[in-house]
Structure formats: C-alpha cells, structure tokens
Write a protein that holds these residues in place. Structure first.
Motif, PDB file in Angstrom:
ATOM      1  N   MET A 258      37.151  38.390  68.916  1.00 31.76           N
ATOM      2  CA  MET A 258      36.696  37.762  70.156  1.00 31.76           C
ATOM      3  C   MET A 258      36.261  38.809  71.179  1.00 31.76           C
ATOM      4  O   MET A 258      35.311  38.588  71.930  1.00 31.76           O
ATOM      5  CB  MET A 258      37.797  36.864  70.744  1.00 31.76           C
ATOM      6  CG  MET A 258      37.365  36.121  71.992  1.00 31.76           C
ATOM      7  SD  MET A 258      35.836  35.121  71.816  1.00 31.76           S
ATOM      8  CE  MET A 258      36.474  33.676  70.968  1.00 31.76           C
ATOM      9  N   VAL A 262      32.632  38.517  72.815  1.00 28.17           N
ATOM     10  CA  VAL A 262      32.444  38.432  74.266  1.00 28.17           C
ATOM     11  C   VAL A 262      31.569  39.590  74.753  1.00 28.17           C
ATOM     12  O   VAL A 262      30.669  39.400  75.589  1.00 28.17           O
ATOM     13  CB  VAL A 262      33.820  38.409  74.985  1.00 28.17           C
ATOM     14  CG1 VAL A 262      33.683  38.715  76.464  1.00 28.17           C
ATOM     15  CG2 VAL A 262      34.488  37.041  74.765  1.00 28.17           C
ATOM     16  N   LEU A 284      24.152  29.839  73.962  1.00 22.95           N
ATOM     17  CA  LEU A 284      25.148  30.200  72.952  1.00 22.95           C
ATOM     18  C   LEU A 284      26.056  28.978  72.841  1.00 22.95           C
ATOM     19  O   LEU A 284      27.065  28.871  73.532  1.00 22.95           O
ATOM     20  CB  LEU A 284      25.919  31.454  73.376  1.00 22.95           C
ATOM     21  CG  LEU A 284      25.047  32.633  73.850  1.00 22.95           C
ATOM     22  CD1 LEU A 284      25.918  33.827  74.239  1.00 22.95           C
ATOM     23  CD2 LEU A 284      24.027  33.046  72.805  1.00 22.95           C
ATOM     24  N   GLY A 285      25.655  28.024  72.000  1.00 21.26           N
ATOM     25  CA  GLY A 285      26.211  26.670  72.111  1.00 21.26           C
ATOM     26  C   GLY A 285      27.381  26.346  71.217  1.00 21.26           C
ATOM     27  O   GLY A 285      28.226  25.539  71.584  1.00 21.26           O
ATOM     28  N   ARG A 286      27.438  26.952  70.016  1.00 17.87           N
ATOM     29  CA  ARG A 286      28.435  26.519  69.040  1.00 17.87           C
ATOM     30  C   ARG A 286      29.298  27.715  68.657  1.00 17.87           C
ATOM     31  O   ARG A 286      28.778  28.730  68.167  1.00 17.87           O
ATOM     32  CB  ARG A 286      27.708  25.972  67.809  1.00 17.87           C
ATOM     33  CG  ARG A 286      28.597  25.446  66.723  1.00 17.87           C
ATOM     34  CD  ARG A 286      27.769  24.685  65.686  1.00 17.87           C
ATOM     35  NE  ARG A 286      28.537  24.441  64.488  1.00 17.87           N
ATOM     36  CZ  ARG A 286      29.458  23.489  64.365  1.00 17.87           C
ATOM     37  NH1 ARG A 286      29.708  22.685  65.376  1.00 17.87           N
ATOM     38  NH2 ARG A 286      30.142  23.344  63.245  1.00 17.87           N
ATOM     39  N   TRP A 287      30.599  27.592  68.875  1.00 19.73           N
ATOM     40  CA  TRP A 287      31.538  28.695  68.617  1.00 19.73           C
ATOM     41  C   TRP A 287      32.613  28.238  67.653  1.00 19.73           C
ATOM     42  O   TRP A 287      33.190  27.163  67.822  1.00 19.73           O
ATOM     43  CB  TRP A 287      32.187  29.151  69.934  1.00 19.73           C
ATOM     44  CG  TRP A 287      31.239  29.850  70.862  1.00 19.73           C
ATOM     45  CD1 TRP A 287      30.128  29.312  71.456  1.00 19.73           C
ATOM     46  CD2 TRP A 287      31.302  31.215  71.288  1.00 19.73           C
ATOM     47  NE1 TRP A 287      29.507  30.278  72.214  1.00 19.73           N
ATOM     48  CE2 TRP A 287      30.204  31.441  72.145  1.00 19.73           C
ATOM     49  CE3 TRP A 287      32.198  32.267  71.029  1.00 19.73           C
ATOM     50  CZ2 TRP A 287      29.972  32.683  72.738  1.00 19.73           C
ATOM     51  CZ3 TRP A 287      31.969  33.504  71.634  1.00 19.73           C
ATOM     52  CH2 TRP A 287      30.857  33.694  72.471  1.00 19.73           C
ATOM     53  N   LEU A 288      32.872  29.082  66.666  1.00 16.72           N
ATOM     54  CA  LEU A 288      33.960  28.815  65.719  1.00 16.72           C
ATOM     55  C   LEU A 288      34.845  30.059  65.689  1.00 16.72           C
ATOM     56  O   LEU A 288      34.362  31.160  65.411  1.00 16.72           O
ATOM     57  CB  LEU A 288      33.401  28.531  64.329  1.00 16.72           C
ATOM     58  CG  LEU A 288      32.530  27.273  64.236  1.00 16.72           C
ATOM     59  CD1 LEU A 288      31.893  27.150  62.863  1.00 16.72           C
ATOM     60  CD2 LEU A 288      33.344  26.026  64.567  1.00 16.72           C
ATOM     61  N   VAL A 289      36.114  29.857  66.014  1.00 18.74           N
ATOM     62  CA  VAL A 289      37.068  30.954  66.102  1.00 18.74           C
ATOM     63  C   VAL A 289      38.139  30.729  65.035  1.00 18.74           C
ATOM     64  O   VAL A 289      38.632  29.616  64.885  1.00 18.74           O
ATOM     65  CB  VAL A 289      37.714  30.987  67.499  1.00 18.74           C
ATOM     66  CG1 VAL A 289      38.713  32.137  67.617  1.00 18.74           C
ATOM     67  CG2 VAL A 289      36.649  31.072  68.585  1.00 18.74           C
ATOM     68  N   ASN A 292      42.024  30.547  65.573  1.00 17.97           N
ATOM     69  CA  ASN A 292      42.007  29.737  66.802  1.00 17.97           C
ATOM     70  C   ASN A 292      43.406  29.311  67.229  1.00 17.97           C
ATOM     71  O   ASN A 292      43.671  28.135  67.479  1.00 17.97           O
ATOM     72  CB  ASN A 292      41.100  28.505  66.627  1.00 17.97           C
ATOM     73  CG  ASN A 292      40.368  28.143  67.911  1.00 17.97           C
ATOM     74  OD1 ASN A 292      40.079  29.025  68.727  1.00 17.97           O
ATOM     75  ND2 ASN A 292      40.077  26.880  68.118  1.00 17.97           N
ATOM     76  N   SER A 293      44.252  30.309  67.357  1.00 17.48           N
ATOM     77  CA  SER A 293      45.656  30.094  67.717  1.00 17.48           C
ATOM     78  C   SER A 293      45.989  30.949  68.937  1.00 17.48           C
ATOM     79  O   SER A 293      45.510  32.078  69.059  1.00 17.48           O
ATOM     80  CB  SER A 293      46.511  30.491  66.515  1.00 17.48           C
ATOM     81  OG  SER A 293      47.811  30.824  66.918  1.00 17.48           O
ATOM     82  N   PRO A 298      42.013  36.838  67.176  1.00 12.18           N
ATOM     83  CA  PRO A 298      40.978  36.228  66.346  1.00 12.18           C
ATOM     84  C   PRO A 298      40.492  37.176  65.245  1.00 12.18           C
ATOM     85  O   PRO A 298      40.144  38.326  65.506  1.00 12.18           O
ATOM     86  CB  PRO A 298      39.861  35.905  67.345  1.00 12.18           C
ATOM     87  CG  PRO A 298      40.609  35.656  68.625  1.00 12.18           C
ATOM     88  CD  PRO A 298      41.718  36.697  68.618  1.00 12.18           C
ATOM     89  N   THR A 304      26.412  30.586  67.763  1.00 15.32           N
ATOM     90  CA  THR A 304      24.986  30.389  67.537  1.00 15.32           C
ATOM     91  C   THR A 304      24.182  30.830  68.757  1.00 15.32           C
ATOM     92  O   THR A 304      24.661  30.780  69.889  1.00 15.32           O
ATOM     93  CB  THR A 304      24.664  28.920  67.263  1.00 15.32           C
ATOM     94  OG1 THR A 304      25.142  28.146  68.356  1.00 15.32           O
ATOM     95  CG2 THR A 304      25.303  28.453  65.976  1.00 15.32           C
TER      96      THR A 304
ATOM     97  N   GLY B 285      42.978  33.818  72.336  1.00 10.84           N
ATOM     98  CA  GLY B 285      43.042  33.427  70.932  1.00 10.84           C
ATOM     99  C   GLY B 285      42.449  32.084  70.570  1.00 10.84           C
ATOM    100  O   GLY B 285      41.957  31.896  69.463  1.00 10.84           O
ATOM    101  N   ASN B 292      29.927  21.785  71.661  1.00 16.89           N
ATOM    102  CA  ASN B 292      29.895  22.730  70.524  1.00 16.89           C
ATOM    103  C   ASN B 292      28.736  22.451  69.573  1.00 16.89           C
ATOM    104  O   ASN B 292      28.921  22.319  68.366  1.00 16.89           O
ATOM    105  CB  ASN B 292      31.242  22.706  69.774  1.00 16.89           C
ATOM    106  CG  ASN B 292      31.614  24.088  69.231  1.00 16.89           C
ATOM    107  OD1 ASN B 292      31.236  25.105  69.827  1.00 16.89           O
ATOM    108  ND2 ASN B 292      32.327  24.149  68.137  1.00 16.89           N
ATOM    109  N   SER B 293      27.565  22.391  70.136  1.00 11.08           N
ATOM    110  CA  SER B 293      26.345  22.091  69.394  1.00 11.08           C
ATOM    111  C   SER B 293      25.328  23.198  69.647  1.00 11.08           C
ATOM    112  O   SER B 293      25.229  23.728  70.756  1.00 11.08           O
ATOM    113  CB  SER B 293      25.826  20.741  69.882  1.00 11.08           C
ATOM    114  OG  SER B 293      24.447  20.621  69.670  1.00 11.08           O
ATOM    115  N   THR B 296      22.818  22.491  72.622  1.00 12.76           N
ATOM    116  CA  THR B 296      23.305  21.879  73.855  1.00 12.76           C
ATOM    117  C   THR B 296      24.042  22.938  74.682  1.00 12.76           C
ATOM    118  O   THR B 296      24.896  23.657  74.145  1.00 12.76           O
ATOM    119  CB  THR B 296      24.255  20.702  73.557  1.00 12.76           C
ATOM    120  OG1 THR B 296      23.586  19.788  72.692  1.00 12.76           O
ATOM    121  CG2 THR B 296      24.660  19.989  74.842  1.00 12.76           C
TER     122      THR B 296
END
Lengths: 437, 437
Positions: A258, A262, A284-289, A292-293, A298, A304, B285, B292-293, B296
C-alpha cells in the motif's frame, strides 16, 4: 453545410417545418410510456438488455412505431429499426436513435430519450405532411450499457462489424445465461418482424443523448454540439509487497504494497493536476487490497487507471509519465516492491466530421434562438455512445442536452422538459435536412 | 534477581537442573502430536477455538498432562490448567503456557509451542526428581486468536476480569454460533475435569512464544527477552466525495474521495518515515472503496490505521499529526471532500517488571552459552499475547524464539528445533526459579 449534397433552400425550409412540428406533450408522454417498462419506486428504471422487461419494452416500441406508419425490422444482434419511407428508397437512409436498455439502476433518459425523440421526429414529419428524399430510420441498439453482458455497445459495434457477433454470443451474465441464447430468444419473440442485414449502408447518423456530465448545466445552455468522443485508456497497476504482521514487523523490514501504491497514485494525481490545461481526465477507481486486514501489512494492491482525453498525444505523454512514476517509486522502495502495469483497454478518439457538426449547430441554434439563447455549447463526450461505432460507418454527429447535477446511471438522472423539447427540435431539423440531402 | 524472594543458591541450582533435563526429542514429539489435531496437507494447522477438532485437542492435552502426573482443572471460560503440585499448595502457583487455538490457517507453533514447552518443563522436573516450593500450572487459554469469535485473548482477559465473560458469551461466529453455547459444549465435553474459579491468585506468569517477526532472525540470536508489548491504536478514516462518471466529469468539477485518501495516506507515511527513530509502526491495512468501479470516480474511501509504539507519547503525537494531515487535505480540496476519523480500539503498552525480565535473561543466557551464544536480544512484542492481560494480574514475563522469515499465521510458520529447545530450557530455568521463590 456546403459540402452536403442536398438542395439547400428546400432542405432548410423542410427542416425548419419539421422542427416546428415537434410536440412537447407527445414527446413527454412517449418517454413516460417507455419508462413504465422496468419502472422503480424511486423514479428510476431497471431494464437491462434482453431481460423479460426489455422484451416487453421492445414490443411496445414496435407497436408505437407501427402506429406512426413505420416499417419495423430487426437484425442478427436484435437491433430494432423503425423506418419511415423516403421518396427514393434505393438511397441509403438517415439513421437516428440510441438504445433502450438501462443500467441495473438507471434513469428514464439514458438512451431512451434518443429513441423516443427519433420517433417524435417521425411524428412531427407526419404532422407536417412532409416527405423526405431518403428514408429515415430510428434505431434501438441492443446492449449499449454492457452491465448485464460485457462489453457495452454490442449492437452498434456488431452492426458496423458483424464478425464481432461470434465472440459476443459467448458472453454470459451473472446467472450464466449466454448472450447468444438471450439474443435468439429476443428474435424468436418477434416473429412478425422481418430480419434485416447487418452493416447496411447508411447516409448519415445523428444520435441525441443526455450529457451525463455537468458541462451544459454549468454553462446554462440547454443544447450541446458534440465535437467528438474522448480517447480512453485503461490500465491495471499491481504493487506487490510482503504480507506481514502490523505489530511485529519493523518499518525498515517492510515491503508494504500500500505504501508503494499510495506513492504511485500521489504522483499520478500530481501529474494530472499539472496537465489541467490539456483536459486530461484521470480516475483511479477500482482498488483491491490483499489480505485487506486492519493489522496485516498489505501484500498486494491492485488499482485501475482510467485516463481520457480527446487528444491522443496527451495520453501518450501520460503513459510515459506512468512509466517514470513507477520507476521512481521502485527506486524509493529500493526495488523491494515490484510494480507492474497492464493495458486493459484502449479506444482511439472519435472526431465527428465538420459538415455534420455544422449542420447540427444550425439546427441547435435555430431551436435555441426561439427561447432566447444564442448558440449551443461545443463539447466532447467523456462517455462512450453507439455513435462512436457508427462514426466509422457513415458521417455521424451527436447532440447533447443537460443532465441535472451531471448525474446519470442513477434514479436521480433528470433533464427538464424544455431542454428535452429543444433536443428533439434540433434532431428534427438535422435529420430532415440530412434526409433531403 | 535480588528483589525476588527465593533462596538464591538453592533456586539457581534447581533451575539449572530443570533446564538441563529438558528433552529435545520429547518436546518435538509433543509439538508434533498436538499439531496432528487439525493438520493440513500444506504443513499448517487449522484448529480454531472450540471447534470439534479443538475439543479433541483439549482431550489430548488433558491425557498428556495427566500422564505427567498433573491435576487438570477448567474455568468458566474453558481455560485448561495443568497443575504440578508444590511443596506448599497454600501458596499461589507459578503460571506458564499459552494458547492451543490457531488462526483459520495457522502453523504448528503459534501458541501450541508455549503450552507444550510448559508441559515439557513439568516432564523435566519429573525426570530431575525436583519438587518446587510453589505449584506450577501450565495453562491453555481459550480463544487467543480471535479469528472465530472476536475479540482475541478472551480466555486470559476473562480470567483476570471475569465480568468480561458476559459480553464475550454473546459473540457469534460466521455461522451464527454463540461463543457462550460453544463454551458450554466445551465444558460439557470434559465432565471429568473439575471447575476452577476465575481470577485466582498467581505468584507470577511466564509465557514462551514464537516472535512472529523478523528481529531475532535478523540478529541471528535464538532467544529474546520481551521487555514489553507495544501500545496500539486503531482508527478508521472515511473520505467522502461525489461518485460520478470518469469520462464525463471534468477534473475541476470532481470531489474524488480516492484523491483525498491518497493525499492523506501519503502524509501519514511521510510522518512515519520522519519518526523512524521513535519506532512508530504504521499500517494502512484495510481499504473499502465505493463503488469500486474502473470508470466511476470514487464516492467514498475508508481505510484503517494501525499505529503502534511501546512509547505512548509517540502515539499521542501521531494522533495530533493525523488531525493536522486531515485539516491539510481538507484545505487542498477546498472543503469539497469531508474526511472523518473514528477511534476503533486502543491498548496501553505493557512493560514487564525489571526483576522478571532479569530472571528470564539469566535463564536465557545460561541456555545460550551452552551453544556458543552470548546473551539474548531484548525486544518489544509488536503482537498481543495472553501475557498482556496477565501482566495486570501478577508479575509477568515473556520469552521469544525466532520465526523464520518473520512469518506467522501461515502454514509456512517455522522455528528450527535447536531454538525451540533453547526456549524450553530458558522457560524451565525461569519457572523453576520462580516456583522456588
């Protein structure tokens, strides 16, 4: 308009008469009638492509068009065409219309407005007792939204390039339904509608649509001439680190994905701010971590990039800046974190032809001046539209009306009735002039 | 050690003898036998608290302890106590042990090592023919991990403050099972085990655990004296923006929640880097982005902050810096985006008493010198342990052994056998000395 081949005086006069016969009440009722198919309690519409409610809406459109004297046809991608005959039906027709499908939660206007305004143009020509040299066809494209089956604009892109349909047919929705099967069911549901070939020659195409952005509202002008559609490039950035315990891992032992993400995102936002004059749009619309805890460093972060501009050179520079920023962040982290970038999608810009833009501008200006406005705004479209694909097939143009608050894909989508009327008037002028060319 | 009240010469001699009777083979077998309960093909262990396999493991521990001559008891939170009688059983016992539950995918050592090493100390005392003044109890705390039922450390925290149990009983797991019901079933499964009161007086407590971090491995020293447990503060930051279309919304019309979140996160990472000398540990974290698109503009972004330090003043300063950074980012965005922060959790630091640390250091040093090392590393624990709660109940200490690659909560968790032996030897020395005090 000099480059268009219609007889200017006659054409102008007919176009003006067609414009003046557009009926506000009839247009509003037609929009409301279609919005009843999939209507939601919150005022929105849920009518995803080729669902049962969409098939009911299609039947409604067929009956509505036939009542206006249109012949109805359908092609292999279930695009519906409503044709008002011309004086010389050997000539390619003028095409207008848009799509009748919606997002899972959409509004009454996105797409539907362009279809119903096209049918209103036919009603106005009928009222005015006008015949046109060319036929006029109003189209309702299949699956513009791309929400149930991806990608979007299936109908219009398959129309101009039928080979696409083979791959489209294998797309599945969230329930595992194949697009091909949904398409066959839609075709079987209209045995009374004759099939038309794909990729038919069209003299020209004009699409009327809500803006779905804030530009016209901010300018306080109810009509816009769309000069083109922005180029878009999508990327996926993946920052890899090492998942580890937030409590036990000293800062100088970390490979925090992360922190990399960032640092990179911050550089991209700063670049976009510095490029404000170029109209670069960056999301920067879609984030997958992962994982994710709260208390785990991370191990990977994916985000994206959606970069748009009408000027492709700006996007080329952005791509170089992205590579520089990645190298820069890799350097920061002493190469402990790996950062990769993939290109997901790229679409070249669309530039509508000058003569088509000039004709639309004439039609818009004539409508606007009757209500005390001077001239339309010229703007680019940030969103994709079926017209983007038609632009590769025949001379194409687009007209925009304002979206309140710039809001679309939402039950709150709204355009006031006077602006909707002006849009249909501008369309009537343009389509009639083109059909006499 | 001068401040401890045992007779130094006798105690030291007994402690040394106990240490020398720790048996490597027996310890390894005991660890492997427990790891069979919930063993995974990848070498990890899945034995979440109070599951069927955990109840089987508890039965195994009871039989193992009874075979060593221990009396077994259980309390209202299903903590299991294995007691080796002392010469004067009116005196509070010395407590050691840890927990036997694991993460959904854990290793063989996290918790289990401390329990099995405690039982190995009893076996070593038996072999050495040593009696101690005080009884020694080995505990297996219930639900340290907090993965099936939250929060963690339920057993140890309820032991020291029994009123907590009422709220704990209402916690539910992912299948809706109440902790209270799982607890009652665990108690009913051991009708042969007498109940013990909560909050019993303990003379002292020593917990042996794997480090779960990289410090000992990096220092290449197989034993660590834990000086204390870091203070931790958890926050949730919410950045609100306005969800909008990535294509149609000009940059200067946006309220992009991700742009705010990135600007804030960047400031926090920069602050932590500037505070490196204070050992502040900062983890962002968990991130939730809506909608989350790809295309968008994010309407809201939430991320968590896990800030840790053994020095609370550092965390106080961090909280001020967080407020300053939020004000700064709000200013950047011309107050268009709202940013809020909530405190989710805070735990004060634990400082283990100097005399307990000194005794552990003596035991560690004696063990280390037999294998050519000089002295243990002194370090703080970044993770929570049951010892954190016991430290409020009686003089407490902790011993760490290295974790390969700093990895824990993972099937790859590993500590080599020589280090595991050294940890049990240090524990034997410390517990025996305390039990003779």
């Amino acid at each position: 308009m000099n480059s268009l081949s219609f007889t200017e005086t006659d054409a102008t006069e007919s176009a003006a008469r067609a414009q003046d016969h557009v009926d506000d009440t009839r247009l509003q009722r037609a929009i409301a009638d279609l919005a009843a198919f999939g209507a939601r309690d919150d005022g929105g519409v849920s009518r995803q492509t080729l669902t049962a409610i969409d098939l009911e809406a299609r039947r409604h459109l067929i009956e509505h068009a036939r009542a206006l004297g249109c012949e109805v046809g359908i092609d292999a991608c279930a695009n519906l065409f409503f044709r008002r005959a011309g004086l010389d039906d050997t000539l390619p027709p003028v095409l207008t219309g848009s799509h009748a499908d919606t997002q899972p939660v959409g509004g009454k206007l996105d797409g539907a407005y362009g279809v119903m305004a096209g049918l209103e143009v036919i009603a106005a020509l009928n009222d005015a007792g006008l015949r046109t040299r060319r036929a006029i066809e109003v189209v309702a494209w299949t699956n513009e939204e791309g929400s149930r089956f991806g990608p979007g604009c299936m109908g219009s892109s398959a129309f101009v390039e039928p080979a696409r349909l083979t791959a489209f047919r294998t797309a599945t929705d969230g329930d595992g339904v194949r697009f091909g099967d949904a398409l066959d069911a839609a075709l079987a549901a209209v045995p009374d509608v004759p099939q038309l070939p794909m990729a038919r020659a069209m003299a020209s195409c004009v699409e009327l649509h809500i803006e779905q952005g804030p530009v016209l509202e901010r300018a306080n002008v109810p009509l816009g001439v769309v000069t083109g559609i922005q180029s878009v490039r999508w990327f996926r950035v993946t920052c890899m680190g090492q998942m580890a315990h937030a409590g036990t891992t000293p800062m100088d032992e970390r490979a925090d994905a992360m922190a990399s993400a960032v640092a990179l995102a911050q550089r991209l936002y700063a670049y976009a701010a510095a490029e404000a004059a170029t109209q670069l749009r960056l999301t920067l619309g879609r984030w997958l971590v992962a994982p994710n805890s709260v208390n785990t460093i991370p191990g990977s972060v994916t985000f994206t990039i959606d970069a748009r501009c009408v000027d492709e050179a700006v996007l080329d520079r952005f791509e170089l800046a992205l590579q520089t920023a990645i190298a820069d962040v890799r350097g920061l982290r002493a190469t402990r974190n790996d950062i990769t970038v993939e290109s997901l999608f790229r679409q070249a810009p669309t530039h509508f032809p000058a003569d088509m833009r000039a004709l639309v501008e004439t039609g818009c200006t004539r409508a606007l001046r009757q209500v005390g406005h001077d001239q339309p705004v010229r703007l680019t479209s940030g969103a994709f539209h079926d017209a983007m694909y038609l632009a590769g097939h025949c001379p194409t143009a687009m007209i925009f009306v304002p979206s309140r608050g710039g809001i679309s894909h939402n039950a709150a989508e709204y355009t006031d009735a006077p602006a909707l009327l002006l849009g249909a008037q501008a369309l009537a002028y343009t389509v009639t002039a083109l059909a006499n060319g």
